[in-house]
Design a protein around this motif. Structure first.
Motif, mmCIF file in Angstrom:
data_model
loop_
_atom_site.group_PDB
_atom_site.id
_atom_site.type_symbol
_atom_site.label_atom_id
_atom_site.label_comp_id
_atom_site.label_asym_id
_atom_site.label_seq_id
_atom_site.Cartn_x
_atom_site.Cartn_y
_atom_site.Cartn_z
ATOM 1 N N ASN A 58 -46.949 -79.164 -2.763
ATOM 2 C CA ASN A 58 -47.930 -78.436 -1.647
ATOM 3 C C ASN A 58 -48.613 -79.508 -0.743
ATOM 4 O OD1 ASN A 58 -47.388 -75.925 -1.985
ATOM 5 N ND2 ASN A 58 -49.258 -75.435 -3.122
ATOM 6 N N VAL A 59 -49.386 -80.509 -1.364
ATOM 7 C CA VAL A 59 -50.037 -81.785 -0.800
ATOM 8 C C VAL A 59 -49.068 -82.278 0.390
ATOM 9 C CG1 VAL A 59 -51.047 -84.147 -0.959
ATOM 10 C CG2 VAL A 59 -51.605 -82.249 -2.713
ATOM 11 N N MET A 60 -47.728 -82.754 -0.199
ATOM 12 C CA MET A 60 -46.672 -83.347 0.610
ATOM 13 C C MET A 60 -46.462 -82.622 1.588
ATOM 14 S SD MET A 60 -44.682 -84.976 -2.651
ATOM 15 C CE MET A 60 -43.072 -84.700 -1.915
ATOM 16 N N SER A 61 -46.316 -81.383 1.564
ATOM 17 C CA SER A 61 -45.533 -80.273 2.518
ATOM 18 C C SER A 61 -46.669 -79.727 3.524
ATOM 19 C CB SER A 61 -44.829 -79.149 1.925
ATOM 20 O OG SER A 61 -43.900 -79.713 1.393
ATOM 21 N N TYR A 62 -47.865 -79.665 2.967
ATOM 22 C CA TYR A 62 -48.900 -78.892 3.981
ATOM 23 C C TYR A 62 -50.082 -79.509 4.238
ATOM 24 C CZ TYR A 62 -46.146 -74.819 2.047
ATOM 25 O OH TYR A 62 -45.277 -74.257 1.711
ATOM 26 N N SER A 63 -50.270 -80.939 3.776
ATOM 27 C CA SER A 63 -51.418 -81.664 4.190
ATOM 28 C C SER A 63 -51.530 -82.015 5.644
ATOM 29 C CB SER A 63 -51.396 -83.037 3.324
ATOM 30 O OG SER A 63 -52.211 -83.939 4.239
ATOM 31 N N LYS A 64 -52.775 -82.106 6.259
ATOM 32 C CA LYS A 64 -52.517 -82.330 7.901
ATOM 33 C C LYS A 64 -52.421 -83.537 7.822
ATOM 34 C CE LYS A 64 -55.829 -82.042 11.621
ATOM 35 N NZ LYS A 64 -54.979 -81.315 12.586
ATOM 36 N N GLU A 65 -52.634 -84.695 6.847
ATOM 37 C CA GLU A 65 -52.280 -85.798 7.258
ATOM 38 C C GLU A 65 -50.991 -86.449 6.592
ATOM 39 O OE1 GLU A 65 -56.562 -88.137 6.029
ATOM 40 O OE2 GLU A 65 -55.406 -87.048 4.551
ATOM 41 N N ARG A 66 -50.217 -85.566 6.323
ATOM 42 C CA ARG A 66 -48.396 -85.643 5.947
ATOM 43 C C ARG A 66 -47.923 -86.486 7.112
ATOM 44 N NH1 ARG A 66 -48.443 -80.514 7.447
ATOM 45 N NH2 ARG A 66 -47.004 -79.909 9.185
ATOM 46 N N ARG A 67 -47.089 -87.647 6.662
ATOM 47 C CA ARG A 67 -46.117 -88.327 7.368
ATOM 48 C C ARG A 67 -44.779 -88.135 7.363
ATOM 49 N NH1 ARG A 67 -47.779 -93.859 6.368
ATOM 50 N NH2 ARG A 67 -45.798 -94.315 7.716
ATOM 51 N N GLU A 68 -44.090 -87.966 8.429
ATOM 52 C CA GLU A 68 -42.482 -87.801 8.204
ATOM 53 C C GLU A 68 -41.793 -89.184 8.026
ATOM 54 O OE1 GLU A 68 -42.450 -83.829 10.829
ATOM 55 O OE2 GLU A 68 -40.555 -84.775 10.251
ATOM 56 N N HIS A 69 -41.006 -89.087 7.107
ATOM 57 C CA HIS A 69 -39.997 -90.377 6.976
ATOM 58 C C HIS A 69 -38.814 -89.803 7.340
ATOM 59 C CE1 HIS A 69 -43.600 -92.502 5.459
ATOM 60 N NE2 HIS A 69 -43.666 -91.367 4.697
ATOM 61 N N ARG A 70 -37.803 -90.560 7.051
ATOM 62 C CA ARG A 70 -36.441 -90.306 7.377
ATOM 63 C C ARG A 70 -35.701 -89.260 6.127
ATOM 64 N NH1 ARG A 70 -32.185 -94.765 6.967
ATOM 65 N NH2 ARG A 70 -33.677 -95.748 5.477
ATOM 66 N N ASP A 71 -34.915 -88.486 6.751
ATOM 67 C CA ASP A 71 -34.221 -87.445 5.776
ATOM 68 C C ASP A 71 -35.327 -86.534 5.202
ATOM 69 O OD1 ASP A 71 -31.788 -88.947 6.240
ATOM 70 O OD2 ASP A 71 -32.273 -90.111 4.456
ATOM 71 N N ASN A 72 -36.049 -85.963 6.162
ATOM 72 C CA ASN A 72 -36.887 -85.046 5.838
ATOM 73 C C ASN A 72 -37.683 -85.347 4.510
ATOM 74 O OD1 ASN A 72 -38.287 -82.335 5.882
ATOM 75 N ND2 ASN A 72 -36.420 -81.211 4.909
ATOM 76 N N HIS A 73 -38.175 -86.576 4.220
ATOM 77 C CA HIS A 73 -39.170 -86.947 3.163
ATOM 78 C C HIS A 73 -40.577 -86.981 3.776
ATOM 79 C CE1 HIS A 73 -36.151 -88.054 0.417
ATOM 80 N NE2 HIS A 73 -35.458 -88.861 1.168
#
Lengths: 126, 179
Positions: free
Chosen positions: B62-77
Motif C-alpha cells: 500500500n505504501v509503495m502504491s498509494y503514497s504521495k511521495e512514491r517514485r516511478e522506476h522502470r517496469d512499473n516498479h
C-alpha cells in the motif's frame, strides 16, 4: 504449443504450463508488486491453450503457501478463464494443495471452491 | 540524534522491528523474511506468523502504491518513503503498523473505505471481499483494492487509522492492525 516455465523467486511462484502432458502448476509464494504484469504471460498462454480444439483432460495444480491480495484477484481471474473453457466443453480439474499447518491456505482454497461450484475443484491436504 | 531515548521509546511501545526509509519490493521481501525467521525461532504458531507477514506485506505494498511521495522506476516498479513497525502491546498482542504521506484529496475515500470495513463483522467482511474480488471494482494496474480487507481478515480488532494534516496538499496517514 510450447510449454511455459517460470522459475520461482523470493516473491513469485514456480510456474509450469505444460502443453505436453496438460498439467499446469503454480507452486510457492505469490506477492509480486506488479501482480498483473507478472502473470500476463501466464494468462496469455492459457488463452491460447484453451482456444485449441480437442484438448485432453487438463489438470491445474495450485500449491500456494502465501499470496497477497492482488494475487488473490489474479487467481480468481485465472479460475474464471478456466471456468469459461469448462463451459465450452473442456475437461478441467483443479487441485488446491495446502499444508496441514497452513489454515489460511486451506480457507483460501475453500473460498475459491465456493466461487467456482461448477468446476471439479479439489482441496487436498499434503 | 541520541539513540538512547529512541531505544527507550521502542521498548516502551513493545517494538520488535522498525524501519523508516525507502520502501521497495526488495526491502519488503528482506524484512518479511527476517520477521518470519525471527518469529519462527521463538516457535510462534505458524498461522500467527503468516498473519503478521500478510498484514505487513499488504501495508508495505500500500505504501509503495498509494503514497504521495512514491517514485516511478522502470517496469512499473515503485518506491516510497514510509515507516513500518511490528510490535507487541502490553497485553501480549502482536500489531503491525505503517505510515506514509498521502494526498489530502485521498483522505475521504480511504476513511470511508476503512470505516465501511470496520462496520462489518467477519462474515460481512468475507462476503465483501469475495464480492469485490468477483466484480473487480477496485482493480487498478497494480492491485485489486483488496488490501485493507485482507488486513481486516487477519485482524482481531477494528483497523485503527489516523490522518494528520501537514499542509494543504499532504496528510500523514497511519494504520495499526492488531493480529
Amino acid at each position: 504449443m510450447k510449454t511455459l516455465t517460470i522459475e520461482a523467486s523470493k516473491y513469485t511462484p514456480e510456474i509450469e504450463m505444460n502443453a505436453e502432458n496438460n498439467i499446469l502448476s503454480i507452486k510457492g509464494k505469490s506477492y509480486p508488486e506488479n501482480t498483473f504484469d507478472f502473470y500476463a504471460p501466464v494468462m496469455a498462454w492459457l488463452q491460447e491453450y484453451f482456444a485449441q480444439e480437442d484438448l485432453p483432460k487438463v489438470t491445474l495444480n495450485m500449491d500456494i503457501i502465501y499470496f497477497n491480495s492482488s494475487s488473490s484477484k489474479l487467481f480468481f481471474d485465472l479460475f474464471d478463464l478456466l471456468e469459461e473453457a469448462h463451459e465450452k466443453g473442456k475437461e478441467i480439474c483443479i487441485n488446491w494443495y495446502y499444508d496441514d499447518e497452513n489454515e489460511s491456505a486451506e480457507e483460501a482454497g475453500e473460498d475459491f471452491k465456493e466461487d467456482f461450484e461448477g468446476m471439479d475443484f479439489n482441496i487436498i491436504k499434503k | 540524534m541520541k539513540m538512547f531515548p529512541f531505544k527507550e521509546m521502542l521498548e516502551r511501545e513493545g517494538i520488535i522491528f522498525s524501519f523508516s526509509g525507502s520502501i521497495s519490493q526488495p526491502v519488503l521481501a528482506g524484512i518479511g523474511e527476517t520477521i518470519e525467521n525471527e518469529f519462527d525461532s521463538i516457535d510462534l504458531d505458524p498461522n500467527m506468523i503468516m498473519k503478521i507477514f500478510a498484514v505487513f506485506t499488504e501495508q508495505m505494498q500500500n505504501v509503495m502504491s498509494y503514497s504521495k511521495e512514491r517514485r516511478e522506476h522502470r517496469d512499473n516498479h515503485l518506491t516510497s518513503p514510509g515507516i513500518c513497525v511490528v510490535g507487541m502491546n502490553d497485553k501480549g498482542k502482536y500489531y503491525v503498523a505503517s505510515a506514509n504521506i498521502m494526498d489530502v484529496k485521498d483522505e475521504q475515500k480511504v476513511s470511508e473505505k476503512i470505516d465501511h470495513i470496520n462496520s462489518l463483522d467477519k462474515e460481512g467482511q468475507k462476503r465483501y471481499y469475495k464480492e469485490l474480488r468477483r466484480s473487480g471494482k477496485g482493480v487498478h494496474n497494480r492491485g485489486a483494492g483488496l488490501g485493507f480487507l485482507e488486513m481486516a481478515k487477519r485482524a482481531s480488532e477494528p483497523l485503527d487509522y489516523q490522518f494528520t494534516t501537514l499542509d494543504k496538499d499532504r496528510s500523514f496517514f497511519e494504520i495499526k492492525v492488531y493480529i
